[in-house]
Design a protein around this motif. Structure first.
Motif, PDB file in Angstrom:
ATOM      1  N   MET A  58      28.858  35.625  49.361  1.00  0.00           N
ATOM      2  CA  MET A  58      29.880  36.452  48.724  1.00  0.00           C
ATOM      3  C   MET A  58      30.405  37.503  49.686  1.00  0.00           C
ATOM      4  O   MET A  58      31.592  37.843  49.663  1.00  0.00           O
ATOM      5  CB  MET A  58      29.324  37.119  47.456  1.00  0.00           C
ATOM      6  CG  MET A  58      28.932  36.130  46.369  1.00  0.00           C
ATOM      7  SD  MET A  58      30.248  35.001  45.897  1.00  0.00           S
ATOM      8  CE  MET A  58      31.258  36.046  44.876  1.00  0.00           C
ATOM      9  N   ARG A 103      32.808  35.726  51.889  1.00  0.00           N
ATOM     10  CA  ARG A 103      34.050  35.462  51.161  1.00  0.00           C
ATOM     11  C   ARG A 103      34.872  36.737  51.023  1.00  0.00           C
ATOM     12  O   ARG A 103      36.089  36.727  51.173  1.00  0.00           O
ATOM     13  CB  ARG A 103      33.724  34.905  49.782  1.00  0.00           C
ATOM     14  CG  ARG A 103      33.343  33.447  49.812  1.00  0.00           C
ATOM     15  CD  ARG A 103      33.196  32.910  48.403  1.00  0.00           C
ATOM     16  NE  ARG A 103      33.070  31.456  48.428  1.00  0.00           N
ATOM     17  CZ  ARG A 103      32.934  30.709  47.355  1.00  0.00           C
ATOM     18  NH1 ARG A 103      32.890  31.257  46.154  1.00  0.00           N
ATOM     19  NH2 ARG A 103      32.838  29.402  47.452  1.00  0.00           N
ATOM     20  N   VAL A 149      37.249  41.956  43.381  1.00  0.00           N
ATOM     21  CA  VAL A 149      36.742  40.928  42.475  1.00  0.00           C
ATOM     22  C   VAL A 149      35.485  40.302  43.052  1.00  0.00           C
ATOM     23  O   VAL A 149      34.479  40.117  42.356  1.00  0.00           O
ATOM     24  CB  VAL A 149      37.816  39.852  42.234  1.00  0.00           C
ATOM     25  CG1 VAL A 149      37.255  38.687  41.464  1.00  0.00           C
ATOM     26  CG2 VAL A 149      39.004  40.457  41.485  1.00  0.00           C
ATOM     27  N   LEU A 150      35.532  39.987  44.329  1.00  0.00           N
ATOM     28  CA  LEU A 150      34.375  39.339  44.960  1.00  0.00           C
ATOM     29  C   LEU A 150      33.210  40.304  45.041  1.00  0.00           C
ATOM     30  O   LEU A 150      32.050  39.898  44.878  1.00  0.00           O
ATOM     31  CB  LEU A 150      34.777  38.822  46.344  1.00  0.00           C
ATOM     32  CG  LEU A 150      35.796  37.679  46.287  1.00  0.00           C
ATOM     33  CD1 LEU A 150      36.369  37.386  47.664  1.00  0.00           C
ATOM     34  CD2 LEU A 150      35.156  36.416  45.724  1.00  0.00           C
ATOM     35  N   GLU A 207      32.599  42.665  42.923  1.00  0.00           N
ATOM     36  CA  GLU A 207      32.060  42.733  41.573  1.00  0.00           C
ATOM     37  C   GLU A 207      31.295  41.453  41.245  1.00  0.00           C
ATOM     38  O   GLU A 207      30.237  41.493  40.616  1.00  0.00           O
ATOM     39  CB  GLU A 207      33.195  42.942  40.574  1.00  0.00           C
ATOM     40  CG  GLU A 207      32.712  43.369  39.202  1.00  0.00           C
ATOM     41  CD  GLU A 207      33.864  43.709  38.266  1.00  0.00           C
ATOM     42  OE1 GLU A 207      34.974  44.023  38.757  1.00  0.00           O
ATOM     43  OE2 GLU A 207      33.636  43.654  37.046  1.00  0.00           O
ATOM     44  N   ALA A 208      31.834  40.313  41.666  1.00  0.00           N
ATOM     45  CA  ALA A 208      31.140  39.035  41.432  1.00  0.00           C
ATOM     46  C   ALA A 208      29.792  39.044  42.131  1.00  0.00           C
ATOM     47  O   ALA A 208      28.797  38.528  41.605  1.00  0.00           O
ATOM     48  CB  ALA A 208      31.994  37.879  41.932  1.00  0.00           C
ATOM     49  N   VAL A 253      27.555  41.147  39.957  1.00  0.00           N
ATOM     50  CA  VAL A 253      27.234  40.440  38.712  1.00  0.00           C
ATOM     51  C   VAL A 253      26.218  39.339  38.982  1.00  0.00           C
ATOM     52  O   VAL A 253      25.207  39.223  38.279  1.00  0.00           O
ATOM     53  CB  VAL A 253      28.525  39.878  38.084  1.00  0.00           C
ATOM     54  CG1 VAL A 253      28.196  38.829  37.026  1.00  0.00           C
ATOM     55  CG2 VAL A 253      29.359  40.978  37.473  1.00  0.00           C
ATOM     56  N   GLU A 263      44.854  45.968  27.680  1.00  0.00           N
ATOM     57  CA  GLU A 263      43.817  46.428  28.601  1.00  0.00           C
ATOM     58  C   GLU A 263      42.575  45.549  28.450  1.00  0.00           C
ATOM     59  O   GLU A 263      41.962  45.133  29.428  1.00  0.00           O
ATOM     60  CB  GLU A 263      43.469  47.884  28.246  1.00  0.00           C
ATOM     61  CG  GLU A 263      42.879  48.683  29.369  1.00  0.00           C
ATOM     62  CD  GLU A 263      42.618  50.110  28.918  1.00  0.00           C
ATOM     63  OE1 GLU A 263      43.579  50.783  28.513  1.00  0.00           O
ATOM     64  OE2 GLU A 263      41.454  50.525  28.972  1.00  0.00           O
ATOM     65  N   HIS A 293      39.915  39.705  33.998  1.00  0.00           N
ATOM     66  CA  HIS A 293      39.233  40.149  35.209  1.00  0.00           C
ATOM     67  C   HIS A 293      37.783  39.692  35.184  1.00  0.00           C
ATOM     68  O   HIS A 293      37.253  39.191  36.173  1.00  0.00           O
ATOM     69  CB  HIS A 293      39.326  41.677  35.310  1.00  0.00           C
ATOM     70  CG  HIS A 293      38.555  42.245  36.447  1.00  0.00           C
ATOM     71  ND1 HIS A 293      39.008  42.184  37.749  1.00  0.00           N
ATOM     72  CD2 HIS A 293      37.350  42.862  36.501  1.00  0.00           C
ATOM     73  CE1 HIS A 293      38.121  42.735  38.543  1.00  0.00           C
ATOM     74  NE2 HIS A 293      37.110  43.158  37.813  1.00  0.00           N
ATOM     75  N   ARG A 294      37.179  39.862  33.984  1.00  0.00           N
ATOM     76  CA  ARG A 294      35.775  39.460  33.851  1.00  0.00           C
ATOM     77  C   ARG A 294      35.648  37.964  34.112  1.00  0.00           C
ATOM     78  O   ARG A 294      34.754  37.521  34.830  1.00  0.00           O
ATOM     79  CB  ARG A 294      35.299  39.807  32.442  1.00  0.00           C
ATOM     80  CG  ARG A 294      33.820  40.032  32.361  1.00  0.00           C
ATOM     81  CD  ARG A 294      33.409  40.974  31.251  1.00  0.00           C
ATOM     82  NE  ARG A 294      33.842  40.566  29.930  1.00  0.00           N
ATOM     83  CZ  ARG A 294      34.681  41.256  29.173  1.00  0.00           C
ATOM     84  NH1 ARG A 294      35.206  42.375  29.619  1.00  0.00           N
ATOM     85  NH2 ARG A 294      35.012  40.833  27.964  1.00  0.00           N
ATOM     86  N   HIS A 319      37.615  36.137  35.831  1.00  0.00           N
ATOM     87  CA  HIS A 319      37.871  35.952  37.253  1.00  0.00           C
ATOM     88  C   HIS A 319      36.605  36.252  38.059  1.00  0.00           C
ATOM     89  O   HIS A 319      36.223  35.488  38.943  1.00  0.00           O
ATOM     90  CB  HIS A 319      39.028  36.891  37.652  1.00  0.00           C
ATOM     91  CG  HIS A 319      39.603  36.583  38.996  1.00  0.00           C
ATOM     92  ND1 HIS A 319      40.607  37.335  39.550  1.00  0.00           N
ATOM     93  CD2 HIS A 319      39.314  35.624  39.899  1.00  0.00           C
ATOM     94  CE1 HIS A 319      40.911  36.855  40.741  1.00  0.00           C
ATOM     95  NE2 HIS A 319      40.141  35.812  40.973  1.00  0.00           N
ATOM     96  N   VAL A 320      35.979  37.386  37.702  1.00  0.00           N
ATOM     97  CA  VAL A 320      34.752  37.773  38.415  1.00  0.00           C
ATOM     98  C   VAL A 320      33.658  36.742  38.175  1.00  0.00           C
ATOM     99  O   VAL A 320      32.964  36.318  39.104  1.00  0.00           O
ATOM    100  CB  VAL A 320      34.294  39.176  37.934  1.00  0.00           C
ATOM    101  CG1 VAL A 320      32.872  39.458  38.397  1.00  0.00           C
ATOM    102  CG2 VAL A 320      35.239  40.241  38.464  1.00  0.00           C
ATOM    103  N   TRP A 321      33.539  36.318  36.928  1.00  0.00           N
ATOM    104  CA  TRP A 321      32.469  35.364  36.634  1.00  0.00           C
ATOM    105  C   TRP A 321      32.733  34.004  37.254  1.00  0.00           C
ATOM    106  O   TRP A 321      31.815  33.299  37.653  1.00  0.00           O
ATOM    107  CB  TRP A 321      32.287  35.241  35.112  1.00  0.00           C
ATOM    108  CG  TRP A 321      31.531  36.414  34.573  1.00  0.00           C
ATOM    109  CD1 TRP A 321      30.699  37.234  35.276  1.00  0.00           C
ATOM    110  CD2 TRP A 321      31.547  36.900  33.254  1.00  0.00           C
ATOM    111  NE1 TRP A 321      30.188  38.203  34.462  1.00  0.00           N
ATOM    112  CE2 TRP A 321      30.685  38.028  33.211  1.00  0.00           C
ATOM    113  CE3 TRP A 321      32.179  36.503  32.083  1.00  0.00           C
ATOM    114  CZ2 TRP A 321      30.465  38.739  32.043  1.00  0.00           C
ATOM    115  CZ3 TRP A 321      31.938  37.228  30.935  1.00  0.00           C
ATOM    116  CH2 TRP A 321      31.099  38.331  30.920  1.00  0.00           C
ATOM    117  N   ALA A 343      34.250  33.645  40.045  1.00  0.00           N
ATOM    118  CA  ALA A 343      33.906  33.841  41.460  1.00  0.00           C
ATOM    119  C   ALA A 343      32.388  33.824  41.624  1.00  0.00           C
ATOM    120  O   ALA A 343      31.866  33.225  42.581  1.00  0.00           O
ATOM    121  CB  ALA A 343      34.488  35.168  41.955  1.00  0.00           C
TER     122      ALA A 343
END
Lengths: 368, 742
Positions: A336, A339, A350-351, A353-354, A357, B566, B573-574, B576-578, B580
């Motif tokens: 990650m 990336r 986003v990455l 945060e990914a 997560v 929102e 976004h979530r 998208h994040v997940w 990724a």
């Protein structure tokens, strides 16, 4: 002595898209705060209430709101308090304006709504001249063509517009030099939502700021009580009237565990607080802040809360050693990071945060 | 995982049994039918069978003579922690206890934990890898699908494939929960779709409210415009009506003015006439006075004069007539006196004339009937003529007689007439005298003069009377002063009206009649327009009263919309994040995975080298389907381990090596105990020793339970457990803590 209460930017009828379902409640609060201002004026027995523009957020006001404002003006009338009122850039004078519908002066003879041209109101019993100019269809024209000679002992003014800021080019700004040139004992300004002085004695000019919370990043909630014992000796005292307050909390998560972060954030929470939380710093994978849980907890503890997580995962060599590449977590972290480094800038958060997560989930998976 | 102890209660052939195992190499020895398979079965049952199952085979586990199903307790150790698994088939309970930390799992959770610790999630996979039955070393087909499915899912240490699987499942679940229904309609859409629908719904509400407000704003603007227009139109109408009224007043004034002027003229004329009449009357009066002062016969006198004159004239006429009569009579008498006298025979002439005429007529008739002959004709004619002459003579004679008589009468008359004439003359003289006297009385010399003066008098009197009558008529029963007063008023009226009409402001407004007519049309049109505007305004006011703009409602919807947007953005976004995270995790897993096949090949090669003392050391595994090849140096080729390419013993070595390698790889770090049911039947002593050496080595990592009826394995074991011995009766109830493992 002249006693004044200066407010502006009440923005009755304003919408609050950022507050969601609480928007209606806050709109009601704007009314209650305005009533509170009237109560304060009656309580302090001021001579004059100065409303320096933007009493209304727009021309689209219900009859109920207009009736409410009229009722407040009549309360002041009963208390023998006059009102000097400007139209601002949100509620400018003109055809179809809220003023032409409301016609306050027809029913409230203690109210003076200044026109789009500089106008002087002489109050002989107070030995006071009030000069003011509303925002008209052409926009703010502050301090242009204002009369400078006075026929009374005291003279104050009302204007609505943006003060001059160095490096900022704006039309129609209120320049401190113009303020001083007018030689007023006090100039009540409106437009900016945070209270602040533009010029000092003997010709002070102040923004009272909005008396109630309107938006994030704005310190609002007060009015100014102004006493002028002698010309050129105005004394300005802020008084809090607003219910809801904005607080910004920046927490550096570096070295803190999630519980400490949560505690630091919740310490700033409150039922009438609009909380703006920004998490910064870095945290190792095992101590990443749990943003969603934090947001959920804050929704209960605050009137409204926003959490922005700008914290990043701490990945020094020592941390990475705990997650060797051959392990899934280790490989995931490194992948990650690669990336994120290769991604366009808008994709990197986003990455990141990914990464957080995935790591949180992998490490949080139960083991036997 | 290393088994520590096994307790069996009422399971197949055992009422009660308990075994304590060594963590490393255990040999469970016993003759056939001693219960070795029961022990293996019990272990497999403990690993894989759910006590809550209703499978019929469970009933077959009831020992003979027993009414109830049994239970199995298995104590084992994983990474230094001790656990006890209990499966009670009678009560259909499963329980797993962490003997060190005291945690407990029940039912399926217990089962999941056990399988997680075991590392091989299915019995088939276990049987295909960690459990080697007799003569089934090569049987890799059993569970080959599981083997194949797991060959690519292996991770070295750390959160393993199970955790990655769990996280991936969770991520997939979360992504699905978020994205369900985005590509096609579903019954239970995910959060993003729900939020999209909410946003669409709120946008619809917003649009509707905005439309309504815009409509109301338009209505309000329209209302304002209408009010302004109505006001302007009403104002214009008032102005036009005022102008019209003014002009109508002007016209009224004008209309009044003409008759007034006429009346004024008439009055003035009348008064003028009256005054003129009065003047004339005065003059007449003076003339009359003058005339009368000179003497003038009045009507009576004049009548008398006229009568006298008339009588005189008559008398003169009478005299004249008489004179003429007398003259005529005298003439007649004279004439009569000259006429011959008549003879005799008048009486015979007439009848004789008659007879001659008759005869003549008869002759004529006969001639007519028979035809005339000349003598007849002459006779007829002669008779007729004679008759006629005779007739004439008769008549003449008569006349002469008459004349004589007349002459006598005439003379008498004449004398009478002369007498009358004289009387008449006398009367005439008297009358002439009377006339002269009458004339003298009136001061006139002649009748003509008297008549003239009388006529003058009459004229004057008549004129006076006429004048007076005229004046009376003009006065009409009123007094001159009244008329003059009235004239004054009328003149004042006229003057007033004229003054009004002559004012500059009136002049400025004054219109011609044609213009007034046009103005009337304009006023009519304007009135209709004002009415129409008023009706439209009232209609709009009623509509506006029914619904005020719902600004608050719109604002609330917009706030909700902002919040939903929102939330939608956050959900996207979530997702998208997940995504990724999921993609990254999948990639990381793939990258981290040592391709299981390669690992199996490496390990199997190592194990095979140990087993064959280095003769064979390369193994190739292909899947699907799962096939094994071994490099045969002497053949220089990859050959399947089967006769005739390789001996059965070598083949068994190859498969043993592969199975041991598979256990290591497919268990992914978990180390399930190996259950071997004497699989080395075909091994010679050398091979056997090599196999045992390998198992000793393997037992350092994996607990080995080798079930056999032979004793040659015993030297290699860390513990020998005799299954033939009476199962040890461990003290205490079944669920008691078993004796600690050594």
């Amino acid at each position: 002595m002249i006693s004044l209460l200066h407010t502006a930017d009440v923005h009755l009828g304003m919408g609050f898209p950022g507050l969601g379902a609480h928007g209606r409640e806050q709109r009601e609060q704007l009314r209650r705060t305005f009533a509170r201002i009237v109560e304060l004026a009656l309580q302090e027995r001021v001579d004059l209430l100065l409303i320096a523009g933007d009493l209304f957020d727009s021309h689209r006001q219900s009859e109920a709101t207009l009736a409410f404002v009229r009722e407040q003006f009549l309360r002041l009338r009963e208390g023998r308090i006059r009102v000097a009122l400007l139209a601002g850039n949100h509620d400018p004078l003109g055809e179809g304006s809220v003023w032409s519908r409301a016609r306050f002066e027809a029913t409230c003879d203690n109210v003076t709504l200044f026109g789009a041209q500089p106008q002087a109101l002489v109050l002989r019993d107070l030995d006071l001249t009030v000069v003011g100019q509303s925002v008209g269809p052409d926009g703010p024209q502050p301090l242009r063509g204002w009369p400078q000679e006075r026929t009374t002992r005291f003279a104050v003014g009302l204007a609505h517009g943006s003060a001059y800021r160095e490096g900022v080019v704006e039309e129609g700004t209120i320049h401190p030099a113009d303020v001083r040139r007018l030689g007023l004992d006090y100039l009540a300004l409106g437009d900016w939502h945070s209270a602040q002085a533009v010029t000092g004695p003997p010709t002070p000019a102040w923004y009272a700021g909005a008396p109630e919370f309107l938006a994030m990043d704005q310190e609002a909630g007060q009015v100014l009580l102004v006493k002028i014992p002698q010309p050129g000796q105005a004394q300005v005292r802020p008084v809090r009237v607003g219910r809801r307050s904005y607080r910004r909390v920046e927490v550096d998560v570096t070295g803190l565990d999630p519980e400490s972060v949560r505690a630091a954030v919740l310490a700033a929470a409150g039922p009438d607080v609009v909380l703006d939380v920004v998490l910064t710093g870095t945290a190792p994978p095992l101590r990443l802040p749990e943003v969603r849980e934090l947001e959920e907890a804050l929704q209960e503890a605050c009137f409204r809360a926003r959490v922005r997580n700008h914290a990043t995962v701490w990945l020094d060599e020592e941390t990475l050693e705990a997650f060797p590449e051959r392990t899934l977590v280790g490989r995931y972290i490194r992948l990650m990071r690669e990336r994120a480094a290769a991604a366009p800038p808008q994709e990197r958060p986003v990455l990141e945060e990914a990464l957080q997560v995935g790591v949180t989930m992998l490490l949080g998976a139960e083991e036997l | 995982m290393r088994l520590l102890a096994l307790r069996i209660h009422q399971f197949r052939r055992f009422q009660e049994a308990a075994y304590v195992f060594d963590p490393r190499f255990n040999v469970l020895v016993g003759p056939n039918e001693a219960g070795k398979s029961t022990v293996r079965h019990a272990i497999l049952t403990a690993f894989f069978v759910n006590p809550a199952t209703t499978a019929k085979r469970v009933a077959g586990w009831r020992p003979w003579g027993s009414e109830s199903l049994g239970a199995i307790a298995l104590e084992f150790e994983v990474d230094g922690r001790r656990f006890e698994l209990r499966k009670d088939f009678e009560h259909r309970r499963a329980q797993l206890r962490d003997l060190d930390q005291g945690r407990t799992w029940e039912g399926t959770r217990a089962q999941e934990r056990v399988l997680q610790a075991l590392g091989l999630p299915t019995e088939a996979l276990y049987r295909a890898t960690a459990m080697v039955e007799q003569a089934e070393i090569a049987t890799l087909r059993v569970g080959s699908a599981d083997i194949g499915a797991r060959l690519s899912r292996v991770v070295q240490a750390g959160p393993g494939d199970a955790e990655a699987d769990a996280v991936l499942r969770r991520l997939e679940r979360e992504i699905t929960d978020l994205e369900r229904g985005l590509d096609r309609p579903v019954k239970n859409p995910g959060l993003i779709r729900r939020l999209q629908e909410e946003v669409e719904r709120l946008q619809g509400q917003q649009a509707e409210l905005q439309r309504r407000i815009a409509r109301l704003d338009v209505q309000r603007d329209e209302l304002k415009r209408l009010r302004d227009e109505e006001e302007a139109a009403a104002r214009e109408l008032r102005d036009r009506e005022a102008l019209l009224r003014a002009n109508q007043d002007f016209m009224t004034l004008q209309a009044q003015l003409d008759p007034l002027r006429e009346r004024e003229r008439a009055l003035a004329e009348r008064i003028g006439a009256i005054e003129g009449g009065y003047a004339r009357l005065q003059r007449l009066g003076r003339d009359l006075e003058t005339l009368q002062s000179r003497g003038v016969p009045d009507d009576a006198a004049m009548a008398r004069l006229h009568a006298a004159a008339g009588a005189l004239q008559n008398q003169r006429h009478e005299v004249q007539r008489r004179q003429e009569e007398v003259q005529a009579a005298r003439a007649a008498a004279d004439a009569l006196g000259a006429a011959p006298s008549a003879g005799r025979g008048v009486g015979i002439m007439l009848p004789g004339a008659g007879l001659l005429l008759l005869a003549g007529a008869a002759a004529a008739a006969a001639g007519a009937i028979r035809g005339f002959t000349l003598p007849l004709a002459i006779l007829a004619a002669g008779l007729l003529a004679g008759g006629a002459a005779l007739l004439v003579a008769a008549r003449r004679r008569r006349r002469l007689v008459e004349l004589g008589r007349e002459r006598e009468a005439a003379v008498a008359r004449l004398e009478e007439m002369e007498r009358g004439l004289q009387a008449a003359r006398d009367a005439l003289s008297e009358q002439e005298e009377a006339l002269r006297a009458a004339l003298a009385a009136t001061g006139s010399a002649t009748l003509e003069e008297a008549a003239r003066r009388h006529a003058e008098l009459r004229r004057l009197i008549q004129e006076q009377a006429a004048e007076r009558s005229l004046v009376e008529a003009h006065l009409g029963g009123r007094k001159l002063e009244e008329l003059q007063e009235e004239l004054g008023r009328v003149r004042a009226d006229v003057a007033g009206r004229e003054a009004v009409l002559l004012r500059p402001e009136v002049a400025a407004k004054r219109l011609t009649p044609l213009q007034v007519q046009q103005l009337e049309h304009e006023v009519k049109d304007l009135t209709q327009r004002v009415h129409a505007l008023r009706a439209r305004r009232e209609h709009l006011e009623r509509e506006a009263a029914e619904g005020a703009p719902d600004y608050e409602g719109l604002m609330a919807v917009e706030e909700q919309l902002a919040e939903r947007r929102e939330a939608l953005e956050a959900a996207r976004h979530r997702a998208h994040v997940w995504r990724a995270a999921r993609d990254g995790l999948q990639m990381a897993r793939q990258q981290v995975l040592i391709p299981a096949r390669r690992l199996v090949e490496e390990r199997a090669g190592e194990y095979l080298s140990l087993l064959t003392l280095g003769v064979y050391d390369k193994v190739r595994v292909e899947e699907p389907p799962l096939r094994v090849w071994v490099w045969v140096p002497r053949a220089g080729a990859w050959l399947e381990p089967a006769e005739p390419s390789l001996s059965r013993g070598t083949a068994d070595q190859v498969y043993l090596a592969v199975r041991l390698a598979l256990v290591e790889v497919l268990a992914e770090g978990s180390r399930p105990p190996l259950l071997l049911d004497d699989p080395f039947g075909s091994f010679d002593q050398d091979r056997l020793r090599a196999a045992m050496s390998l198992l000793r080595r393997v037992s350092e990592s994996y607990q080995v339970l080798l079930f056999t009826c032979r004793q040659e394995y015993e030297p290699f074991a860390d513990r020998i457990i005799s299954v033939a011995d009476a199962p040890p009766q461990l003290p205490g109830p079944f669920w008691q803590q078993p004796p600690p493992a050594h």
